[in-house]
Design a protein around this motif. Structure first.
Motif: not given
Ligand code: ATP
Ligand code: MG
Lengths: 297, 270
Positions: A255-261, A264-273
């Motif tokens: 979800l964060t990868g789809g909506y936030l990345d 905010l630019g890439g990488g959020v997906k990796e941090v959010v968990p």
């Protein structure tokens, strides 16, 4: 907001999450029964994927033969690692065991690199490529098989722990080693069995992942890194926790990868968990399903 | 059936705990092992059941024979298969397992399924309270119920020799009576040989046929339970009410028993 997009992300999350759940289950089984924290769990996944690939491409075996062979290989590997690497450490401090599994992870990884190189290798197609429609969302058949496979496997594991003699002995060992010994349960054998199960379960995750991705490379090992947030979230010694934790992290990540990345630019997906993990641990320090220890005198 | 001959046990390669202990347990009997805290009673049981190794202990001298065969250093699982079951001190139930699963663990080494089912019924008949709580998590049983479960688990193994370590520990007097009556029944009805460690000398001597008194890692006195029981000095000595030094007191007591029972008492250290 595009509803189909949301569904797509949810499904992707559940599929990846179900594989996290498998790997995390292996981790939990080892920790519960032997007390060791196995940081090489992700490498078992890689070994599974590569061995199956090797059997299918180099030996030209059909999947129906390559898969059992992969299971047998990883089962043996698990037992061997327990026997040769972990057994001599019985009674050593937890931290030395962790360091050793970290070393083991490095060893397995470089072994794989040595044999298979760092290039991405195509994984033979196991499932028809045409997607099927789940309502309005097209879903690849590999996803469906993968989730079904994980479900069957976890159910089988649950039944094994609950109803089989060896499963009972494993739980007894996890509960109290000395008492288990006094029942005539061979605790050493139970340790070997847990490593064996953990290796096999992760390897199956690796095969499924290879099949749904269509190709494998060293980045598969990243899956292993997710194991820690998943098991810490679920509670270190809870199998249901590992499953819920795996699915949860998988979904949050997608979800964060789809909506936030995109925002905010890439990488959020990796941090959010990890952020989610910290937040949850602040409320429940022993994880979602952390062991409610029986407290009485 | 069981014969320990001059065994020495060392923990951690350094602490000598048993110093030449010799005891014998004849088939079909209840033999009590008495002694003060730290005398080495639990260690004795662990050296018979093979649980010593996992605690860093080792039999360094002497022999332990079961049915005439040397068993010192055997793995616990093998000894369970041969018919020795150790009910450890402090009612260690598997807390996260249900009552019935705990009992199933007791029968782990058995292969006769029908016999196990019958024994499960028998355990429930012995301990109706366990039947009521069969699906309950064992960690939530009361202390007395946990002790029943620990003994019931021993019964499920259908051992020929049962080693019982302080079954009365932390249990209300009334229940203690009940548990000892049960131990007697197990011995009588199933023919199970029992080696019993107990702090409560009075009650142990009440059901035992023979008893050994341990001190400093060896047996200093043994005799038929009745003769030891009828001697007040034994209890005084054992409970440490006397103000004499131990050795002297024990020699006096031995003389006293000889006078009243005529030479039935053997001296472990000669
Ligand atoms: N694992 C161990 N490592 C080192 N020393 C030990 C160990 N277990 C017992 N001991 C020592 O051995 C001695 C005898 O212990 P044991 O448990 O056999 O006594 P016991 O007669 O059963 O006492 P109690 O009546 O208190 O249960 C004690 O001094 C104890 O400190
Ligand atoms: Mg003791």
């Amino acid at each position: 907001m595009d509803f189909t997009f949301l569904l797509q992300l949810l499904i992707n999350g559940l599929v990846v999450g179900s594989i996290y759940a498998l790997v995390a289950t292996g981790f939990v089984i080892i920790h519960k029964s032997t007390g060791a924290l196995n940081l090489a769990q992700g490498e078992f996944l890689m070994v599974g994927a590569y061995v199956c690939l090797y059997a299918m491409t180099t030996f030209r075996l059909p999947f129906a033969a390559a898969f059992p062979l992969t299971l047998a290989f990883t089962a043996l590997l698990g037992v061997l690692i327990e026997r040769v690497v972990l057994r001599p450490l019985l009674g050593s401090p937890v931290i030395s065991v962790i360091m050793v599994t970290l070393g083991l992870a490095g060893l397995l990884r470089s072994g794989l690199q040595f044999f298979f190189g760092t290039d991405t290798r195509a994984f033979p197609e196991l499932f028809p490529s045409a997607p099927v429609m789940l309502g309005v969302v097209p879903v690849s058949q590999g996803y469906i098989w993968s989730v079904a496979g994980v479900t069957v496997l976890l159910t089988a594991l649950g039944l094994f722990f609950r109803y089989s003699r060896a499963g009972l002995a494993l739980r007894a060992t996890a509960s109290n080693q000395q008492t288990a010994l006094s029942m005539g349960i061979s605790v050493k054998r139970m340790f070997a069995l847990s490593w064996c199960i953990a290796a096999v379960v992760s390897a199956i995750g690796g095969v499924l992942l290879g099949a749904i991705r269509g190709g494998i490379d060293m980045s598969l090992g990243h899956m292993g890194l997710k194991v820690l947030p998943v098991v810490i979230l679920g509670g270190l010694d809870s199998v249901p926790g590992a499953i819920v934790g795996g699915l949860f992290i998988g979904v949050v990540e997608n979800l964060t990868g789809g909506y936030l990345d995109p925002l905010l630019g890439g990488g959020v997906k990796e941090v959010v968990p990890y952020i989610v993990l910290v937040l949850i641990l602040m409320v429940r320090p022993s994880g979602l399903f952390g062991r409610k220890k029986v407290d009485r005198v | 059936m069981l014969k320990l001959d001059g065994i020495e046990v060392v923990y951690g390669g350094a602490v000598l705990v048993l110093r030449g202990l010799s005891i014998e347990v004849p088939e079909g009997r209840i033999v009590a092992l008495l002694g003060a805290n730290g005398a080495g009673k639990s260690t004795t049981l662990k050296s018979v059941s093979g649980l010593l190794a996992s605690e860093g202990g080792k039999v360094t001298r002497g022999s332990i024979r079961f049915d005439g065969k040397e068993i010192a250093g055997c793995a616990p699982e093998e000894l369970v298969s041969r018919g020795i079951f150790h009910v450890m001190e402090g009612r260690r139930v598997f807390e996260d397992l249900s009552v019935e699963e705990n009992l199933a663990c007791g029968g782990y080494r058995r292969t006769d399924r029908s016999g196990m089912r019958a024994d499960l019924e028998m355990v429930y008949d012995f301990f109706p309270r366990l039947r009521e709580r069969r699906r309950q998590q064992a960690g939530y049983l009361s202390g007395g119920e946990q002790q029943m479960l620990a003994i019931g688990r021993g019964l499920m193994a259908a051992p020929r020799l049962m080693l019982l370590d302080e079954p009365s520990l932390g249990i209300a007097p009334l229940l203690v009576q009940e548990i000892f009556r049960l131990i007697e029944r197990i011995n009588r009805e199933r023919g199970t040989t029992i080696l019993l460690v107990e702090q409560n000398a009075n009650i142990a001597l009440g059901i035992a046929h023979h008893a050994f008194l341990m001190e400093g890692g060896r047996a200093v006195l043994d005799g038929p339970a009745e003769s030891l029981r009828s001697s007040d000095e034994v209890r005084q000595f054992y409970l440490g009410f006397s103000d004499h030094g131990g050795k002297k007191n024990y020699r006096e007591m031995k003389a006293e028993i000889r006078r009243t029972h005529g030479g039935e008492v053997n001296d472990g250290i000669a």
